[in-house]
Design an enzyme around this catalytic site. Structure first.
Site, short mmCIF file in Angstrom:
data_model
loop_
_atom_site.label_atom_id
_atom_site.label_comp_id
_atom_site.label_asym_id
_atom_site.label_seq_id
_atom_site.Cartn_x
_atom_site.Cartn_y
_atom_site.Cartn_z
N ASP A 1 3.43 -37.55 13.84
CA ASP A 1 2.02 -37.47 13.46
C ASP A 1 1.88 -36.47 12.32
OD1 ASP A 1 -0.72 -37.63 13.37
OD2 ASP A 1 -1.06 -36.37 15.13
N LEU A 2 2.70 -36.64 11.29
CA LEU A 2 2.72 -35.73 10.15
C LEU A 2 1.64 -36.15 9.16
CD1 LEU A 2 6.57 -35.36 9.73
CD2 LEU A 2 4.99 -33.72 10.74
N GLU A 3 0.50 -35.49 9.21
CA GLU A 3 -0.65 -35.88 8.40
C GLU A 3 -0.64 -35.25 7.02
OE1 GLU A 3 -4.25 -35.41 10.64
OE2 GLU A 3 -3.35 -36.23 12.47
N ASN A 4 0.40 -34.48 6.72
CA ASN A 4 0.49 -33.86 5.40
C ASN A 4 1.65 -34.44 4.59
OD1 ASN A 4 -1.67 -31.84 5.75
ND2 ASN A 4 -0.34 -31.07 7.37
#
Length: 567
Positions: free
Chosen positions: A391-394
Site C-alpha cells: 500500500d505504497l501511496e508515495n
C-alpha cells in the site's frame, strides 16, 4: 562536525589498540571459566524493567518485542546530542578476568566497560535486522571492586535493542541474577501454514527460555530464538509430526505435545485456501477516533485482515512491526499473536500491510529489495502473518519491487498471500509503475484492491470520465484492470466503510453490491455496462474494520454475505 558512526572520544589508532588488547585478553588471559564463575550483572535480561540500569536523557524503556530471551528487552533511542547510553555498576573482584557479552538488534550499538583499573574495552556493530551477539573481555586492577558496564547507540541512528547481557567471571559479591533453571515445556503449538514443501509452526513463549528446538518425527531439525519456525525441504502430500522444546543455559525442556501437519499437493496456488470470493479489511494498529479493536473483534465476514501498518526502519527498504499496545488499550503482543492464530484456525488470512498514506518505505535498488524481502519475511515469521499487502501511496519502483516480492515469495512459499491497494491514478494505465508491478508478479499475486476513494473523477475503460460515488465509477475503473491483464480473481473493489473512513468516495453498501453484480452477473449496472461479465471477480475491500465497527459493522454485514454469494 561530521558525526560518522565510530567509537566516541577515541581516535582510530586508540580504538584499534583497544581491540588488540581485548583480543589478547580473550585468547591469552580469559581461559576456561571455572565452576565458580557467575554472571555478575543484575537484571541482565530486563525482566524487571529498567531496574539496576540508568539510561541517559530518559532514552531507554523495556519492550516485549523483539526479545532475545525471556519476555522483555531494552529499547533505547538516540535523539539530538544524546546517544542513548544505558549503564549499570557491576561488582567485581580485583585482579580477575571477565567476559562481557550481550545480544543486540536495530541501530548502531555499542557494548563496553569503564573503570576496570586496567584497559577499558568496548565493541560495536552496525545496524542489524536480527539479534547479534557482541562480546569482549577485560581484566580488573589490583584495587578494582566495581566497573560500569554500558550500551549506547549513535547520533541520528535508529533505536537499538539489547538483551541478555553478561559479565561472566569470579563472583564479585554484588548479587547477580540467579542461575537459570531448565525452562518449562512450550504450550500452544499450532500449525500456522503449509506448502507443498514446508510447514510453518507457532507456539507460546516460555519464561526463562532463550531459544527453542523443533523436532520432526522425533528428530531435531532446527533451532530458533522466537516462537515460530518454518520447516522446509518436506515431501508434498505427506503427513509429519512436530514437537517443540524450550532451551536456555541450564538445559532443554521436555518435548511439547505433538501436532500433525500434512503438506499440500504439488503445484500450489496464489491464494492458499482463500475462498473464491473474499472480503478484505484493514485493521488499524493505532487509535484515530475509530473503534479500537483486537484482531479477535474483527467480524467473520472478513476473509483477509490486513494489519496496518509495518514501520520503516533506518535501513533502506527494511521494515519492522511494533504493536501499539498503549493506543490499543493494553493489547499485548502475546494476545495479538494468539488472536492471529485463532483467525487462521477459523480459515482467515492475516497479513501485514506496508505503506499507507504516511508510509516511507523505499525500494529503489537491489540492496533495498533484499532488505525488504528479508525484513518482511522476518516479520511474517515473528507474528505468524500469512503474507503482505503493498500500500505504497508515495510511488514504487516496479523493477526492484518485483525483485523484492519474488525474493519474499521464494522464502515464504506458494501459499503466501500477496495483495496490493493502489490509488485509482496508479491503475489508469498498464504503463504505470503500480500496474506494471502487478503484472510482473501476476503468477504470485492474490488480489489488487484498488482504492476507489479520495481521487475525484477518473477515466473509465471506455475513455469516458466518471465521478466518484456511482456504480459507473466502480465498474468502469475496474474494467481497466480486468481488460488490462489481471485475472478477474485478482481484482477487488476497495471502498471506505463509512463517511468517516475517507475524505471522499464513500458509497453505500448497496452501491458496492450493485457494482459487484454488474461485473459478475451483468445486472445492477448504471449507464456503463461491461462488454462481458467476470464471474470469478475476487470481491471487495474496505478501510477499515475499525471504521466499520464504529458504524455498527453495517458495511461488512451487507457486503460480506453478498461477496460470498457471488457466482
Amino acid at each position: 562536525m561530521n558525526r560518522a558512526p565510530g567509537t566516541p572520544g577515541r581516535s582510530r589508532r586508540v580504538w584499534a589498540s583497544a581491540v588488540v588488547s581485548a583480543l589478547a585478553l580473550t585468547f591469552a588471559g580469559a581461559g576456561q571459566a571455572s565452576a565458580a564463575d557467575v554472571n555478575n550483572a543484575r537484571n541482565a535480561g530486563f525482566e524487571a524493567g529498567l531496574g539496576n540500569w540508568t539510561c541517559s536523557a530518559n532514552s531507554g524503556t523495556t519492550v516485549s518485542s523483539p526479545v532475545h530471551g525471556g519476555t522483555a528487552a531494552l529499547k533505547a533511542t538516540p535523539a539530538g546530542q544524546d546517544n542513548a547510553r544505558c549503564s549499570q555498576t557491576v561488582a567485581v573482584k580485583p585482579n580477575s578476568t571477565y567476559r562481557l557479552s550481550g545480544w543486540v538488534q536495530g541501530g548502531y550499538t555499542y557494548l563496553g566497560v569503564t573503570g576496570t583499573g586496567t584497559t577499558d574495552v568496548s565493541t560495536w556493530t552496525p545496524d542489524s535486522g536480527s539479534w547479534k551477539q557482541l562480546s569482549t573481555s577485560f581484566s580488573t586492577g589490583s584495587s578494582t571492586t566495581s566497573v560500569t558496564v554500558y550500551t549506547h547507540g549513535w547520533y541520528g541512528q535508529a533505536p537499538y535493542y539489547a538483551d541478555d547481557l553478561s559479565v561472566f567471571g569470579p563472583d564479585g559479591g554484588g548479587g547477580g541474577d540467579p542461575e537459570p533453571t531448565v525452562p518449562g515445556t512450550p504450550g500452544g503449538l499450532t500449525v500456522s501454514g503449509t506448502t507443498a514443501s514446508s510447514v510453518s509452526l507457532a507456539w507460546n513463549a516460555v519464561s526463562g527460555a532463550t531459544g527453542y528446538s523443533v523436532y520432526r518425527n522425533g528428530t531435531k531439525v532446527t533451532a530458533v530464538s522466537g516462537t515460530s519456525a518454518t520447516v522446509t525441504g518436506l515431501a508434498a502430500a505427506t503427513s509429519y509430526s512436530f514437537q517443540i522444546t524450550a532451551t536456555n543455559a541450564a538445559g532443554e525442556s521436555p518435548k511439547s505435545t505433538a501436532v500433525s501437519a500434512r503438506t499440500r499437493e504439488s503445484g500450489g496456488d496464489t491464494g492458499g485456501d482463500l475462498p473464491e470470493h473474499a472480503v478484505t479489511g484493514y485493521w488499524q494498529n493505532f487509535d484515530n477516533g475509530a473503534a479500537v479493536q483486537r484482531i479477535s473483534d474483527v467480524p467473520s465476514a472478513y476473509d483477509i485482515i490486513a494489519v496496518a501498518f509495518a514501520d520503516a526502519t533506518g535501513t533502506p527498504g527494511a521494515v519492522t512491526f511494533n504493536l501499539d499496545s498503549a493506543g490499543l488499550n493494553g493489547y499485548t503482543v502475546d494476545q495479538f499473536k494468539a488472536d492471529i492464530r485463532a483467525k487462521q484456525a477459523a480459515g482467515k488470512k492475516v497479513i501485514i500491510s506496508v505503506g499507507g498514506e504516511k508510509g516511507t518505505v523505499s525500494v529503489n535498488d537491489s540492496a533495498s529489495a533484499a532488505n525488504f524481502a528479508n525484513s518482511v519475511y522476518s516479520v511474517m515469521r515473528e507474528y505468524g502473518f500469512d503474507g503482505v499487502d503493498i500500500d505504497l501511496e508515495n510511488g514504487l519502483n516496479p523493477t526492484y519491487m518485483t525483485q523484492a516480492l519474488r525474493s519474499l515469495s521464494a522464502k515464504a512459499g506458494p501459499s503466501m498471500i500477496l495483495t496490493m491497494a493502489p490509488q485509482t491514478i496508479d491503475m489508469q494505465s498498464t504503463s504505470g509503475s503500480y500496474f506494471r508491478t502487478a503484472l510482473n508478479v501476476k503468477d504470485i499475486l492474490t488480489v489488487v484492491n484498488m482504492q476507489y476513494y479520495n481521487s475525484g473523477s477518473m477515466l473509465g475503460c471506455d475513455g469516458k470520465v466518471y465521478s466518484q460515488g456511482s456504480v459507473d465509477f466502480l465498474t468502469a475503473l475496474a474494467c481497466i484492470q480486468l481488460e488490462g491483464g489481471l485475472d478477474p480473481s485478482q481484482v477487488g473493489l476497495g471502498l471506505p466503510a463509512s463517511t468517516r473512513g475517507a475524505g471522499s468516495g464513500y458509497v453505500s453498501p448497496s452501491v458496492v453490491n450493485n457494482a459487484l453484480d454488474c461485473l459478475t452477473r451483468g445486472t445492477g449496472c448504471g449507464t456503463f455496462k461491461p462488454s462481458r461479465t467476470y464471474p470469478s471477480l475476487r470481491g471487495a475491500m474496505t478501510w477499515s474494520t475499525n471504521w466499520d465497527a464504529t458504524a455498527g459493522n453495517a458495511w461488512s454485514s451487507a457486503v460480506g454475505p453478498h461477496v460470498h454469494a457471488l457466482p
